[in-house]
Design an enzyme around this catalytic site. Structure first.
Site, short mmCIF file in Angstrom:
data_model
loop_
_atom_site.label_atom_id
_atom_site.label_comp_id
_atom_site.label_asym_id
_atom_site.label_seq_id
_atom_site.Cartn_x
_atom_site.Cartn_y
_atom_site.Cartn_z
N LYS A 166 0.85 -1.19 0.00
CA LYS A 166 0.00 0.00 0.00
C LYS A 166 0.88 1.23 0.00
O LYS A 166 1.92 1.26 0.67
CB LYS A 166 -0.88 0.00 1.27
N GLY B 93 -26.45 3.30 -2.19
CA GLY B 93 -25.63 4.04 -3.14
C GLY B 93 -25.95 3.66 -4.57
O GLY B 93 -26.28 2.50 -4.87
N GLY C 41 -23.75 4.92 -7.17
CA GLY C 41 -22.59 5.53 -7.82
C GLY C 41 -22.13 4.74 -9.03
O GLY C 41 -22.92 4.02 -9.67
N ASN C 42 -20.85 4.87 -9.34
CA ASN C 42 -20.30 4.26 -10.57
C ASN C 42 -20.52 2.76 -10.62
O ASN C 42 -20.95 2.22 -11.63
CB ASN C 42 -18.81 4.56 -10.66
N VAL C 43 -20.18 2.07 -9.53
CA VAL C 43 -20.30 0.61 -9.52
C VAL C 43 -21.79 0.23 -9.48
O VAL C 43 -22.26 -0.61 -10.26
CB VAL C 43 -19.57 -0.02 -8.31
N ALA C 44 -22.53 0.84 -8.57
CA ALA C 44 -23.93 0.46 -8.38
C ALA C 44 -24.76 0.69 -9.64
O ALA C 44 -25.62 -0.13 -9.98
CB ALA C 44 -24.52 1.24 -7.20
#
Ligand code: NAD
Length: 442
Positions: free
Chosen positions: A129, A233, A235-238
């Site tokens: 990371k 949500g 958003g982009n994924v959902a």
């Protein structure tokens, strides 16, 4: 002294390195022969002691490298958990940290999480990371400062010789990755116009849907057809997931969203859903969607939403969503879900496609790339569908939580060395120590 410094801000730690130790670089690495933590400077021994004592977040991580950037003066780090399956890979987080200890702990925890996510996904990367400590000032909003900062992080990454390969993560934007790429080749997740893979959200959505199918299959509940899905949500994924679920024939989707503009956009995009989609606009703190009666609940917005407040209200058979770190406390909350008979598909298992889709950018792109598609089919043993089933079966057989089962599978896969390069990342780390990497900038 360092113990006190762990309690102080990352800025104070940076100041200590530069003013007291006269260095811009420092490291703590696990000696592969003796298993002890070695530090770059004798006066950092308390950091080694802290890590050796610390058993919650430190798990024989191969190395922690710190640099105070010469240009921006900001504390940067690369935390390397394992390089067995390949050089360590994981996103770069640009985040405010109240103390150096929280900075270090976040790096340790997230790096191990990446080892597990990459191993469970069957990709040939270890886990690491990147971190940049965001200061209390407003400079992070300035695009010119960001470009300099991320170029500096790229130079830092280059200096590590490839044992850590960076990527995008919270607080880092697509344009920042362009700056990183300007100064290092050791990065993935670069913009498409520079040869990168682009928006991973549609692939992430499909991966989560495949995990839903795996969980349904495991429970003998058939396919998605006719099921009711609740999601937090849009958003982009959902938004992509809604399309996938409608195509799979779900009976209905009810979604919550805090942005009314976003809700309107999603309703318009799926205007032909024929009453199968309801999008509710809610206040930020409103988690009532988690208590919606449904077959599958998909947390697709925030981490930490599964906790002692929300778990007793959940009315679903399966929880499977894209959000990272959905359980506020991995052990406690996974146990609480198990006790309620709710099948929780661990987020790091089902949302793998975000990293999968950009992980192997250096091997070039193909339309309907088989290297990506194999994760979404059923033929490959490591496909999302199959790994979901394997983790749920193991949890059932061993009477452990699904999170523990997935971790167990991941930890075993993480021991397998890269088929071509072996444990080369460890050799790179040892060479950095032997050649006094810490003396590289003054
Ligand atoms: P996003 O920012 O596009 O979407 C999040 C949406 O949730 C936004 O529309 C936001 O308004 C909404 N939201 C925030 N708080 C809410 C709340 N309390 N109730 C209802 N809605 C709320 O993010 P995304 O790219 O779609 O990612 C969603 C989650 O999945 C994140 O946790 C992300 O870390 C994780 N994830 C994403 C990917 C990827 O490929 N994008 C990969 C792995 C994991």
């Amino acid at each position: 002294m360092v113990v006190a410094l762990l309690d102080s801000s990352p800025e104070a730690f940076a100041e200590h390195l530069v003013s007291e130790l006269g260095t811009r670089r420092a490291f703590a690495v696990t000696d592969p022969k003796r298993g002890r933590v070695l530090v770059s400077h004798a006066s950092l021994q308390p950091l080694a002691d802290f890590l050796e004592r610390e058993r919650r977040d430190f798990h024989d991580h191969e190395g922690l490298f710190f640099e105070v950037g010469q240009d921006c003066g900001v504390l940067m780090a690369a935390v390397i958990h394992s390089t067995r399956r390949g050089n360590s890979q994981g996103g770069l987080r640009y985040w405010p940290y109240p103390t150096t200890e929280t900075f270090v702990r976040d790096g340790l925890r997230l790096a191990q999480g990446m080892t597990r996510k990459n191993a469970l996904a069957g990709i040939w990367w270890g886990g690491g990371k990147g971190l940049i400590a965001r200061g209390p000032d407003d400079r992070w909003r300035d695009p010119t400062f960001r470009a300099r900062l991320y170029q500096e992080y790229g130079r830092f990454t280059t200096s590590l010789g490839g044992c850590y390969v960076t990527a995008e993560d919270a607080g880092t934007r697509a344009e920042d990755m362009e700056s990183v790429f300007a100064t290092t080749r050791f990065t993935t997740c670069i913009p498409p116009r520079l040869g990168g893979s682009g928006n991973p959200s549609p692939a992430t959505a499909l991966g989560v849907v495949r995990a839903m199918e795996g969980a349904l299959d495991h429970l003998g509940l058939g396919t998605l057809e006719g099921k009711r899905v609740a999601m937090q949500g849009t958003g982009n994924v959902a938004a992509a997931m809604i399309g996938d679920l409608l195509a799979a024939g779900v009976a209905g989707i009810v979604a919550s969203e805090i942005s009314s503009e976003r809700a309107t956009w999603v309703r318009t995009r799926y205007a032909d859903a024929g009453g199968r989609l309801e999008v509710r606009v809610v206040e930020r703190g409103d988690h009532s969607i988690l208590g919606e009666a449904c077959d599958i609940l998909a947390p697709n917005a925030l981490g930490g939403v599964l906790n002692p407040d929300t778990i007793p209200k959940v009315q679903t058979t399966i929880i499977c969503g894209a959000a990272n770190n959905q359980l506020l406390d991995e052990q406690r909350d996974a146990e609480a879900l198990r006790a309620r008979g709710i099948v929780y598909v661990p987020d790091f298992l089902c949302n793998r496609m975000g990293i999968v889709s950009c992980a192997n950018e250096q091997y070039g792109r193909l339309p309907d790339d088989p290297a990506i598609q194999q994760h979404l089919g059923r033929a490959w043993a490591n496909a999302v569908f199959n790994v979901t089933k394997r983790a749920l079966e193991l949890a059932e057989a061993e009477r452990i939580t699904t999170a523990s089962a997935a971790n167990r599978l991941a930890d075993s896969l993480a021991q397998v060395e890269h088929p071509i390069w072996g444990h080369r990342g460890q050799a790179i780390i040892s060479s950095l120590v032997a050649t006094h990497w810490e003396r590289g900038v003054s």
